[in-house]
Design an enzyme around this catalytic site. Structure first.
Site, mmCIF file in Angstrom:
data_model
loop_
_atom_site.group_PDB
_atom_site.id
_atom_site.type_symbol
_atom_site.label_atom_id
_atom_site.label_comp_id
_atom_site.label_asym_id
_atom_site.label_seq_id
_atom_site.Cartn_x
_atom_site.Cartn_y
_atom_site.Cartn_z
ATOM 1 N N LYS A 124 24.806 27.855 16.627
ATOM 2 C CA LYS A 124 25.930 27.131 17.225
ATOM 3 C C LYS A 124 26.062 27.562 18.681
ATOM 4 C CE LYS A 124 30.997 26.959 17.202
ATOM 5 N NZ LYS A 124 32.241 27.502 16.601
ATOM 6 N N ASP A 137 34.983 26.567 24.031
ATOM 7 C CA ASP A 137 35.719 25.825 23.008
ATOM 8 C C ASP A 137 37.218 25.844 23.312
ATOM 9 O OD1 ASP A 137 36.570 24.498 20.772
ATOM 10 O OD2 ASP A 137 36.362 26.224 19.434
ATOM 11 N N LYS A 148 43.648 24.726 21.510
ATOM 12 C CA LYS A 148 43.939 26.087 21.072
ATOM 13 C C LYS A 148 45.123 26.652 21.855
ATOM 14 C CE LYS A 148 39.177 27.468 19.945
ATOM 15 N NZ LYS A 148 39.394 27.944 18.558
ATOM 16 N N ASP A 162 31.922 31.527 22.003
ATOM 17 C CA ASP A 162 31.694 30.622 20.877
ATOM 18 C C ASP A 162 30.250 30.144 20.802
ATOM 19 O OD1 ASP A 162 32.824 29.610 18.585
ATOM 20 O OD2 ASP A 162 33.414 27.717 19.493
ATOM 21 N N ASP A 183 39.237 21.064 16.637
ATOM 22 C CA ASP A 183 38.901 22.469 16.836
ATOM 23 C C ASP A 183 37.955 22.980 15.753
ATOM 24 O OD1 ASP A 183 38.903 24.916 18.096
ATOM 25 O OD2 ASP A 183 40.698 25.641 17.069
ATOM 26 N N GLU A 222 34.900 22.150 15.370
ATOM 27 C CA GLU A 222 33.787 21.427 16.000
ATOM 28 C C GLU A 222 32.425 22.049 15.722
ATOM 29 O OE1 GLU A 222 33.552 24.893 18.085
ATOM 30 O OE2 GLU A 222 35.405 23.846 17.577
ATOM 31 N N ARG A 231 30.994 23.038 13.006
ATOM 32 C CA ARG A 231 30.309 22.414 11.874
ATOM 33 C C ARG A 231 29.809 21.017 12.219
ATOM 34 N NH1 ARG A 231 35.687 23.262 8.539
ATOM 35 N NH2 ARG A 231 35.717 24.936 10.079
#
Length: 497
Positions: free
Chosen positions: A268, A273, A280, A291, A350, A352, A354
């Site tokens: 990933k 993010d 967030k 991230d 959020d 995201e 996956r």
């Protein structure tokens, strides 16, 4: 700092040479072996006085640096207790030694075995650990600092043993440990970079750099147009709100037999993010530059594998993108279609990670892999469940799970297996799509893994949730995990498959 070089030598050949630091393990009885007595004599009483003075007790992990008028300008004592150390003791000894030696300002060091009792089964493991810890603790972040901390001066470490067979094993293990440490530090450096430096394009450049000059490696970068043609609309939904283009990075290493099924690592790579429309909270949002820790660990592992020249085929796939809010961003309630043809209701933008990983997992099918491991800073729920000490491990194959757990134990980059039961799958039900991208407040890390499992049905697959292990908040910085686990896993596969 220049690359740290490792070697192993017979003490008779090394004794005539001066060194800036002689390292001597000493037990709590404070008795010296022949090498220790020779050092004591050469130090004009400095070593003997320190042992008699009571400031050093020889306890496991204790250190004392002495300045000597002899051939060894410094003598570093490292306590090893009086019984055969456990692996936990070895870890404490190795880390303490690394910190003290690097702080000593010595440019080279020779380590006598002294009172250190090392069984044959632990010898290579300890040598590898020493090298990894020295390289790990030598890392300094510098790129965006006008006055970075000085880099350590150590450039050579020599382990001394009179056993010729042990020397051969030590040389190989020291080099492997140094290479693993270098991979860990690459992952740390990439994750530590600010998001305005480490963009998807920067990750692509790093992958190209790894492949450059290696006739067993190749790199391909898919742009957004190519991803759209493949139907990767789940991944592209994440990047819809940013002006920074996404990249799908494919780095192949063919070190094994021609045609042998590769092991695939999927990372990933969310380089920042914000949460998207599901924004967030502002507190600690700066840490969302981390991230892309999964992508960083994949590149770090690939560097280690290539430097080790492992006889194995490995493919790295990195889904790199930014998740930002704007007028073009994906909205909660939107329905998107993945590369696999599965429709997804985006209930929370959020969640995201996956969404980019599922298309990368589908893309992995084309390599007909022996195994697929995805690595992601995926859920805060995993941090709640396991804290920072263990990465969460999910798998659809028990043998693969055990191999990863064993690799984590050996490298002390540990994981803990979590449930992947069918009962959790129903939490992803949606009235408006084949599935939702979140499963409610209960078992958030589990339902995230359940989401990914639907895209990994055609091969043996495991998922590492590293949200708790990939970085520390105090002091702030990337850990480089789970490069140690992944590198050990691939070393094991190269020797047993």
């Amino acid at each position: 700092m220049a690359a740290l070089r490792f070697s192993a030598s017979d003490p008779q050949k090394a004794s005539a040479k001066s060194t800036q630091c002689a390292i001597l393990p000493v037990g709590s009885s404070l008795r010296l072996d022949d090498a220790g007595r020779a050092l004591a004599k050469d130090s004009a009483g400095v070593l003997s006085a320190a042992l008699k003075g009571g400031e050093f007790k020889g306890q496991v992990g204790e250190t004392l640096l002495l300045h000597s008028p002899g051939a060894a300008q410094r003598i570093l004592l490292i306590g090893v207790g009086d019984t055969k150390p456990t692996r936990g003791d070895y870890l404490k000894i190795s880390r303490s030694l690394a910190r003290a030696l690097l702080a000593s300002k010595a440019k080279d060091a020779q380590m006598h075995l002294g009172a250190l009792k090392v069984g044959s089964s632990d010898w290579e493991w300890l040598c590898q650990r020493l090298a990894t810890d020295l390289v790990y603790h030598a890392y300094r972040y510098a790129l965006t600092l006008s006055k970075p901390k000085p880099a350590p001066t150590l450039n050579r470490f020599v382990l001394l043993s009179g056993d010729t067979a042990l020397l051969r094993r030590a040389r190989s293990a020291l080099n492997r440990g140094g290479q693993a440490g270098g991979g860990i530090n690459l992952a740390r450096e990439l994750a530590n970079l600010p998001a305005n430096y480490c963009t998807p394009e920067h990750l692509a450049k790093e992958a190209r750099k790894l492949a450059r000059g290696n006739d067993k490696a190749s790199c391909k970068i898919l742009n957004e147009k190519a991803m759209a043609e493949l139907g990767m609309h789940s991944l592209l939904s994440v990047t819809a709100g940013t002006a920074t283009p996404a990249k799908l990075i494919v780095l192949e290493y063919k070190g094994g037999k021609r045609g042998a099924a590769p092991h695939v690592l999927v990372g990933k790579g969310i380089t920042f993010d914000s949460g998207g429309i599901s924004l967030k909270p502002g507190a600690k949002m700066d840490e969302m530059k981390f991230d892309m820790g999964g992508a960083a660990s994949v590149l770090g592992t690939m560097q280690a594998v290539m430097e080790m020249a492992l006889p194995i085929n490995v493919v790295a796939i990195i889904a790199a993108a930014e998740n930002m809010p704007s007028g073009t961003a994906t909205k909660p309630g939107d329905v998107i279609t993945s590369m696999a043809g599965i429709t997804i209701e985006v209930l929370n933008t959020d969640a995201e990670g996956r969404l980019v990983l599922c298309d990368a997992l589908t893309y992995a099918e084309r390599f007909k892999p022996a195994s697929v491991v995805d690595i992601a800073t995926l859920t805060g729920a995993c941090v709640v469940a396991l804290g920072s000490h263990a990465s969460g491990l999910y798998a659809n194959d028990d043998k693969l799970a055990e191999q990863l757990l064993d690799a984590g134990t050996t490298s002390h980059d540990r994981a803990w297996r979590m449930p992947l039961w069918d009962e959790y799958q129903r939490q992803l039900d949606s009235n408006f799509a084949d599935m939702g991208n979140i499963g409610g407040p209960g078992g958030g890390s589990v339902t995230a893994a359940c989401f990914l499992s639907r895209f990994a049905t055609k091969y043996n697959w495991a998922h590492l949730d590293i949200a708790g292990s990939a970085w520390d908040s105090a002091p702030k910085g990337a850990t480089g995990r789970p490069v140690g686990l992944l590198t050990q896993y691939l070393c094991d596969r190269a020797s047993t498959d």
